[in-house]
Design an enzyme around this catalytic site. Structure first.
Site, PDB file in Angstrom:
ATOM      1  N   ASP A 691       0.801  -1.538  -0.079  1.00 42.57           N
ATOM      2  CA  ASP A 691      -0.105  -0.040   0.202  1.00 42.57           C
ATOM      3  C   ASP A 691       0.979   1.325   0.092  1.00 42.57           C
ATOM      4  OD1 ASP A 691      -2.142   1.604   0.062  1.00 42.57           O
ATOM      5  OD2 ASP A 691      -2.283   1.610   2.344  1.00 42.57           O
ATOM      6  N   GLU A 700      -2.093   0.409  -8.016  1.00 44.86           N
ATOM      7  CA  GLU A 700      -2.467   1.676  -9.082  1.00 44.86           C
ATOM      8  C   GLU A 700      -4.323   1.632  -8.676  1.00 44.86           C
ATOM      9  OE1 GLU A 700      -2.179   3.394 -13.184  1.00 44.86           O
ATOM     10  OE2 GLU A 700      -1.899   1.340 -13.279  1.00 44.86           O
TER      11      GLU A 700
END
Length: 718
Positions: A691, A700
């Site tokens: 993350d 993304e």
């Protein structure tokens, strides 16, 4: 005498040995590939040099490109190095050029204040020359970057070799915080749905478990089922099932083997807000219009790419230079097109027809399958209007086809608001895949808008039929895989699936038998459909909107295969690639497999498919190896640093995290970005995720992953 000799020898050894036992360690060299003997990774070419780096004769050589202004607009870089406060660093390298130019060498933090260790400009000659630079770290940073910048200079080939950067210590090993060993769906469970959890444990025999309510009362007990070592995580795991407990409430936890899960609710409305929130991203990703705080609180911003300085705007976009393509396609001199509007695809400011096509199609299918919210139609129309602008007009080469994408001509950095993007924009050559995406999405849109706006529906259908005819006349015009300057290539050299999808949508809308696609096998891949494999979209719509018996049976057959696969997975995901390598955007693939299961449930009314779909989403919301919900704002621990130029709170605290209801791409065995390649090397598939805003290959955000989440959210609330 003998005794004295032994004693003397021992004393000598005592004096000599420490020199070997405590020798100073070799200085740490942060450069892992400074000789370019076979590969270029983890070096990256940015901006004007993007996509132009190769290993040539044991050197890393890059075409510096043209049309740049600032030094950093075109560069060769080694990212994600460590900078430590007060540590001295020494850089040594050899370099040459084909045309001597000034090159700026800089080692600095790659965000925030860009704290610099050293920066120097050298005019690099045609012969290989060795340089040494030194500097001292001023702060602690994990995103240090060594860059060789040549933007704004004459075009040349810059070659680099024998690079070392000595100083400091390596990063400590990356160890994710996976929380409690009992993994549950942190968003919760439906009262009448399946309820399962996974326990990470060294135990190989069943262990007791208990379900406890918010008041601490034990409301259900049982024993786990050993499942052995899970191939997708490398963990020894056991599973448990408490489906028989149906009482609604909050604050439930499961305890097993001395570990207690994160709390979760049981309730019928646990996904109600997700149905709304999963669509927020589409609004905040809108191009060409101001984003209003009244609509998306905390996300207000100025309109992007409307021609207000420093934007060049999307109101008159020229074509990318013909030299960028291997074929003879050309765009007339002085030609420009207004392609304002649509959704920014992902983290960058590009707009892609093949990603927009599947995303808007899934929202259209959500509408056709029962979510008749007029606000959903407003969002759909925003993207359809843009897709129409991407159709090549009459009188131009390849008229009727669709331009593949519109992007900046070189990559921009993070963070960057759309209104602050100063890069030139360009239309990229039409492609057959983009044209068929336009045909399919516009044909579906035509039947959805027929009742509310027949004039608009007729315009969509005309565009769809024109596009399909143009695609048949140009059936093998593929987007170049090397076209990565300023945006992703989205290359696809097999468009049989796009032809099937477009024909299916045109047939459903027009009832013209000429469009009826042949009933072929292979529409469903157990690894999940995505923008490059879209036959499933046509097959699903033929089953649900055309009530085609063959299509319906093929959906059910695909669902049966997914159930068989799912039952072998201790984490319950309907996804297990035969290679055990999870794809880029694996969360999108998982959700699209859930779409297949949910469609089978709608077609048959059988609980086996509904339960499989419900179990399938558990992995998205926390029942996974990392114990994280991949949807922002949902669960106890959730993704919130997805890569985005707009929602870049990790880099700039004044910016927001992504909107609630935004899904991260998820584990990606390819580790296709420098950060994940460095920190996650050797990862088991479920652990190939970070993350972190810089891990674009795993973290993304994209419109087509959120469209899958949006579709599934409507299923979960019905």
């Amino acid at each position: 005498m003998r005794r004295s000799l032994i004693t003397a020898t021992a004393a000598a050894l005592l004096l000599v040995t420490p020199a070997f036992a405590y020798a100073a360690p070799e200085p740490y060299n942060q450069v892992t590939n400074g000789t370019f003997d076979a590969v270029t990774a983890p070096w990256v070419a940015y901006g004007g040099a993007s996509g132009k780096l190769s290993a040539v004769g044991g050197q890393g050589c890059v075409d510096t490109g043209t049309g740049t202004i600032n030094p950093w607009d075109s560069m060769l870089a080694l990212p994600y190095l460590r900078i430590q406060n007060g540590v001295s660093y020494t850089l040594t390298f050899s370099a040459r050029t084909t045309v001597p130019i000034p090159v700026t060498i800089v080692f600095q933090q790659n965000s925030g204040a860009y704290s610099t260790v050293f920066a120097s400009t050298k005019t690099v000659p045609a012969s290989m020359t060795t340089y040494t630079l030194t500097g001292t770290g001023k702060g602690e940073f994990a995103d240090g970057q060594l860059g060789f910048q040549f933007g704004g200079q004459a075009r040349t080939t810059f070659c680099l070799d024998d690079v070392s950067l000595v100083g400091g210590e390596p990063f400590p090993p990356y160890v994710p915080d996976t929380g409690p060993r009992v993994r549950v769906n942190q968003v919760g469970y439906l009262p009448d749905g399946p309820k399962a959890a996974t326990v990470v444990t060294a135990a190989t025999v069943p262990v007791p478990w208990r379900l406890t309510d918010a008041a601490g009362r034990v409301v259900r007990t049982g024993k786990t089922t050993p499942r052995g070592v899970d191939a997708s995580s490398g963990q020894n795991v056991q599973t448990l099932d408490f489906s028989g407990f149906t009482k609604a409430g909050s604050g439930y936890t499961v305890t097993a083997d001395g570990a207690t899960s994160y709390p979760f609710p049981i309730g019928r409305d646990i996904y109600a807000s997700l149905r709304r929130d999963s669509k927020t991203l589409f609004y905040t990703q809108r191009s060409g219009t101001p984003i209003l705080d009244a609509v998306a609180p905390g996300y207000a911003r100025a309109a992007g790419h409307v021609g207000v300085a420093p934007n060049r705007g999307d109101t008159a976009v020229p074509c990318l230079a013909p030299a960028a393509f291997a074929d003879n396609w050309t765009c007339p001199a002085g030609y420009a097109r207004d392609v304002t509007g649509g959704w920014y695809d992902a983290a960058d400011h590009g707009k892609y027809v093949v990603n927009g096509g599947i995303a808007v199609a899934q929202l259209l299918s959500e509408f056709e399958n029962g979510n008749r919210d007029p606000r959903l139609l407003d969002e759909i129309r925003w993207e359809l209007d843009f897709l129409l602008t991407m159709q090549v007009p009459d009188g131009q080469p390849m008229a009727g086809m669709a331009y593949h994408k519109i992007t900046d001509t070189s990559w921009t950095g993070l963070p960057l608001a759309p209104a602050a993007d100063a890069k030139p924009r360009a239309l990229h050559r039409p492609s057959t895949a983009a044209t068929l995406n336009l045909a399919a999405a516009a044909a579906q849109g035509a039947r959805v808008f027929k009742k509310t706006d027949p004039e608009y529906a007729a315009r969509l259908l005309a565009a769809a039929t024109t596009a399909y005819t143009a695609a048949r006349a140009n059936p093998a015009v593929y987007a170049p895989a090397a076209d990565t300057a300023g945006g992703g290539a989205y290359a696809d050299s097999d468009v049989t699936d796009e032809f099937y999808w477009a024909a299916a949508e045109l047939f459903i809308t027009t009832r013209n038998a000429a469009y009826r696609p042949a009933p072929t096998a292979g529409a469903f891949d157990p690894d999940g459909f995505y923008w490059g494999s879209v036959a499933a979209l046509g097959r699903l719509d033929l089953a649900t909107q055309n009530h085609d018996p063959f299509a319906a049976l093929s959906v059910i057959a695909a669902a049966e295969k997914l159930i068989a696969l799912q039952r072998k997975q201790p984490y319950g995901q309907p996804y297990a690639p035969a290679t055990n390598r999870w794809a880029w955007g694996s969360n999108g693939n998982i959700l699209n497999n859930v779409v297949v299961l949910a469609t089978a449930a709608r077609l048959t009314g059988l609980d086996r498919y509904r339960d499989a779909a419900l179990t399938g989403v558990d992995v998205i919301f926390g029942r996974n190896a990392l114990n994280i919900s991949y949807v922002t704002g949902y669960g106890t621990v959730y993704s919130q640093n997805q890569q985005s130029r707009m929602y870049a709170h990790q880099l700039d605290a004044t910016l927001p995290h992504p909107p609630a209801g935004t899904i991260a791409g998820g584990p990606n065995s390819g580790l296709n970005d420098p950060l994940s390649a460095l920190r996650l090397a050797g990862c088991a598939p479920q652990f190939c995720y970070m993350d972190d805003i810089n891990s674009y290959a795993t973290n993304e955000l994209t419109i087509n992953w959120n469209s899958a989440l949006s579709w599934v959210s409507s299923f979960l609330t019905h």
